[in-house]
Design an enzyme around this catalytic site. Structure first.
Site, PDB file in Angstrom:
ATOM      1  CG  ASP A 281      -2.261   0.622   1.056  1.00  0.00           C
ATOM      2  OD1 ASP A 281      -2.194   1.850   0.749  1.00  0.00           O
ATOM      3  OD2 ASP A 281      -3.341   0.088   0.818  1.00  0.00           O
TER       4      ASP A 281
ATOM      5  CG  HIS B 249      -5.499   3.799   0.881  1.00  0.00           C
ATOM      6  ND1 HIS B 249      -4.794   2.553   0.766  1.00  0.00           N
ATOM      7  CD2 HIS B 249      -6.696   3.714   0.409  1.00  0.00           C
ATOM      8  CE1 HIS B 249      -5.988   2.014   0.225  1.00  0.00           C
ATOM      9  NE2 HIS B 249      -6.853   2.580   0.079  1.00  0.00           N
TER      10      HIS B 249
ATOM     11  CG  ASN C 206     -14.017   1.949  -4.372  1.00  0.00           C
ATOM     12  OD1 ASN C 206     -14.352   0.550  -4.207  1.00  0.00           O
ATOM     13  ND2 ASN C 206     -13.237   2.549  -3.841  1.00  0.00           N
TER      14      ASN C 206
ATOM     15  CB  SER D 157      -9.379   0.528  -0.010  1.00  0.00           C
ATOM     16  OG  SER D 157      -8.817   1.172  -1.648  1.00  0.00           O
TER      17      SER D 157
END
Length: 321
Positions: free
Chosen positions: A49, A86, A183, A250
């Site tokens: 990530d 994130h 998404n 996520s």
């Protein structure tokens, strides 16, 4: 190779402090397995990530190792701090400590291998991601630990041979790979949206539901969805020692990554042997509850970690009558 980016997500709220068990942790029934699994102790999850705030109070001692594959921080391989937010949020959902403050993750005693492949702007090369997957395959901890789970809340529209081969090699080595579905959903079950690596058959692809267990309006739907997990207004750790509510597949993905970190010690103790990736996947799918949507929307259903135990108890009570 081309660029891969964070799957677009929404920042709903940023909080200075909090003391709460997130609703998603309750929805997936994580707490009901904590005693039997020692909260996932012994499991290592590689988080591929944007990095992680290395000194966040809720993640103190949870990070076992890390590596920076990006150009951030002058390319220092030892600086895998999160300059986006994130990755820290994902890490907290997996393994934030149960310490009475802040939030708690699905597997509070699991360890995190932080592999930073996305820069502060949320983008990174396919090469960085491929290298991180191969790093996770070969990594060994100070006491011989191995990564058993890879969590990837990222995606791109392109299927590349190098990425797919790295994924297959990781699965062949016994690692469960958990990926966000994406998404780009339009809310229709008769259309399909794909994002890679989530769309690979070898990975565990996760869609998102809201607190009412309805399919999130943004989640991708396709014929490779394996299951769904909470992905709307998910509360977790954030940069600068803060907390945030974010929405996206996520956020659903690390619930499942943490869930597998709980299941591994549970089922390997039950079977008294090491379990293969396919066996772990089978045990995970046994712990899903159909929600009544089509397979392209929910796959096998919502991850409900204590389901098998509940069914066994119902069967035991029934047979004793």
């Amino acid at each position: 190779m081309n660029q891969m980016k964070l799957i677009p997500y929404r920042t709903e709220t940023v909080l200075e402090s909090i003391s709460e068990v997130p609703s998603g942790i309750k929805m997936v029934e994580a707490e009901e397995l904590w005693e039997r699994t020692d909260q996932g102790a012994g499991s290592v999850v590689a988080v591929i990530d944007t990095g992680c705030q290395m000194d966040h109070p809720d993640l103190e001692g949870q990070i076992i190792d890390g590596y920076n594959f990006t150009d951030d921080f002058n390319g220092s391989i030892e600086d895998y701090n999160d300059n986006n937010g994130h990755g820290t949020h994902v890490a907290g959902t997996i393994a934030a400590l149960e310490n009475g403050n802040g939030v708690v993750g699905v597997a509070p005693k699991a360890k995190l291998l932080i592999l930073k492949v996305l820069s502060g702007d949320g983008s990174g090369s396919y090469e960085w991601i491929v290298n991180a997957i191969r790093y996770a395959i070969d990594w060994e901890g100070p006491s011989g630990e191995k990564a058993r789970v890879i969590s990837m809340s990222l995606g791109g529209p392109q299927d590349t041979e190098e990425l797919h081969q790295a994924v297959k090699d990781a699965v062949d080595s016994g690692i469960s790979i958990v990926c966000a579905a994406g998404n780009d959903g339009d809310g229709r079950e008769d259309t399909q949206e794909f994002s890679y690596p989530g769309a690979y058959n070898e990975v565990i692809q996760v869609g998102a539901v809201d607190d009412s267990k309805g399919i999130a309006e943004f989640t991708n739907m396709n014929d490779q969805i394996d299951l769904v997990a909470p992905g709307v207004d998910v509360l977790s750790t954030y940069t600068e020692g803060k907390y945030a509510k974010l929405s996206g597949t996520s956020m659903a993905t690390p619930h499942v990554s943490g869930g597998i970190a709980l299941l591994i010690p549970l089922v390997e103790k039950q079977f008294q042997r090491s379990m293969s990736e396919s066996e772990i996947f089978s045990q995970l799918i046994k712990r899903t509850t159909p929600l009544g949507f089509s397979k392209v929307a929910e796959g096998n259903g919502l991850m409900t970690l204590a389901l098998t135990d509940k069914l066994e108890e119902i069967f035991r009570v029934h047979t004793e009558k």
